[in-house]
Design an enzyme around this catalytic site. Structure first.
Site, PDB file in Angstrom:
ATOM      1  CB  SER A 108     -46.895 -11.160  -0.994  1.00  0.00           C
ATOM      2  OG  SER A 108     -47.528  -9.918  -0.924  1.00  0.00           O
ATOM      3  NE  ARG A 122     -49.537 -10.928  -7.002  1.00  0.00           N
ATOM      4  CZ  ARG A 122     -50.578 -10.127  -7.247  1.00  0.00           C
ATOM      5  NH1 ARG A 122     -51.107 -10.056  -8.474  1.00  0.00           N
ATOM      6  NH2 ARG A 122     -51.068  -9.368  -6.289  1.00  0.00           N
ATOM      7  CD  GLU A 138     -46.432 -13.070  -5.089  1.00  0.00           C
ATOM      8  OE1 GLU A 138     -47.622 -13.160  -4.721  1.00  0.00           O
ATOM      9  OE2 GLU A 138     -45.835 -11.977  -5.214  1.00  0.00           O
TER      10      GLU A 138
END
Ligand code: FAD
Ligand code: NAP
Length: 335
Positions: free
Chosen positions: A236, A162, A331
């Site tokens: 998320s 990520r 994130e």
């Protein structure tokens, strides 16, 4: 080109938080973008794709440029593979559907991820055992100082979990204009994630085709994840942390049910498990909370401010830190 001042961007972020941008422009070509940048007097400039990986905690005191630059072009094709350049304002899920329909494989596990093609390399989007980097060839990015296009190959993007160079050392220095992907005409299903196998098994599919895998992913996601059109969220909120194998073994002896996935840096554990085991799953505070079906997703029940969501996120980080001595990292990009 649409140009607005003091403009609400509530409809442009999937958390659905109500904030305004001093200046807001929608661009649909590279020339339009260059023109906007050339005359831009704002100190801060932000590029916006689908707004599905962002949390605005205040009005944006600067220029927001919404990317609507679309188009796709075949670069190279042979009997095995095809390389296609996608302009960055293309919708990601439509791009996946296009390749599934054509029988080009490689991104079917990334079905139903919201947002644009241009944002996909930003955090090397990933799901169900596949990351963008596995099909990535190169991207073109506009250098915001020189207004020239530069090409970045796989190595230069410094992809990680990520992560990419554009989220770290080149942050706010480039606009991603196009992304070239190499897709395969020979399908090898990637089904290391148990859920996909279970869905295909339940449907009696033994030799899945590209569309079967894509449909399975869509079915699983729709059963677990809140639809941002109904309940604001940015997917998320935290990354899954990778911890040392010593800490993992310690945790495992106290919590035998914990899952761990070994990678080159240690053992990746599900952040959702940590959140659930600190009592946050499904918990609502005011207009925000952790989703009942997927603890990792923080949601806006309606009228939440970005600061409220951020405060919840930091309470969760603190609980997890105290109980497990693990630091969760957001994130989502927080502004
Ligand atoms: P935005 O939110 O608009 O932007 C994200 C960041 O990239 C910002 O910093 C922005 O300034 C920058 N940016 C955007 N476009 C450009 C550009 N052209 N040039 C330079 N900078 C740019 N992510 C996953 O990895 N896997 C998933 O499975 C996943 N599932 C999700 C499910 C849901 C329900 C939701 C809401 C989100 C999910 N996400 C997932 C997160 C998100 O969809 C992805 O990160 C997506 O790539 C973001 O795209 P976007 O166009 O909405 O980016
Ligand atoms: P899940 O299948 O319940 O699994 C929980 C976590 O364990 C996942 O986050 C995944 O990590 C990891 N995992 C599971 N099986 C694995 C395997 N075989 N090998 C390595 N790691 C494994 O997860 P979920 O929440 O329903 O999400 C499913 C997939 O969609 C995941 O890949 C997830 O990343 C992705 N997703 C991402 C977002 C986002 O916003 N980033 C939102 C929704 C879903 P990874 O996350 O590293 O894959």
């Amino acid at each position: 080109m649409n140009h607005f001042f003091n403009h609400s961007i509530q409809a442009y972020n999937t958390f659905g938080v109500s904030v305004k941008a001093n200046e807001f422009v929608i661009v649909s070509s590279l020339n339009e973008l260059k023109e906007v940048l050339l005359f831009n007097k704002n100190e801060q400039t932000l590029f916006l794709g689908g707004g599905s990986n962002m949390l605005f905690t205040q009005n944006f005191d600067g220029l927001i440029i919404k990317n609507e630059i679309k188009g796709k072009y075949i670069q190279i094709e042979d009997e095995n593979n095809i390389e296609i350049k996608f302009y960055s304002g293309e919708n990601w899920h439509e791009t996946v559907m296009f390749s599934v329909e054509k029988g080009y494989s490689g991104i079917e596990n990334l079905s139903l991820i919201p947002g644009t093609v241009g944002a996909a390399p930003m955090q090397n989007i990933g799901a169900y055992g596949v990351e963008l980097e596995s099909v990535f060839v190169e991207l073109e990015a506009l250098n915001l100082k020189t207004l020239e296009l530069e090409t970045f190959n796989h190595n230069q993007c410094e992809f990680g979990y990520r992560e990419s160079v554009f989220k770290r050392k080149l942050k706010n220095q480039y606009f991603i204009f196009s992304v070239t992907l190499k897709l395969s005409k020979h399908f090898i299903p990637k089904m290391s994630y148990g859920d996909i196998q279970n869905v295909l098994h339940d449907k009696g599919i033994i030799e899945p085709k590209i569309k079967d895998v894509s449909d399975a992913v869509i079915q699983i996601r729709q059963s677990k994840l809140p639809d941002p059109k109904v309940l604001g969220n940015s997917g998320s909120f935290f990354k899954n942390p990778t911890i040392s194998s010593d800490l993992f073994n310690q945790l495992k002896s106290n919590y035998p049910e914990i899952k761990g996935f070994t990678n080159e840096y240690g053992v990746k554990i599900p952040a959702a498990w940590l959140i659930e085991n600190t009592g946050w799953k499904g918990k609502r505070i005011g207009n925000t909370g952790s989703h009942a079906k997927q603890a990792l997703v923080l949601v806006n029940y309606g009228g939440a401010t970005g600061s409220e969501v951020k405060a919840l996120a930091y309470q969760i980080i603190e609980s997890v830190q105290k109980k497990f001595n693990i630091t969760l990292e957001p994130e989502v990009n927080i502004y």
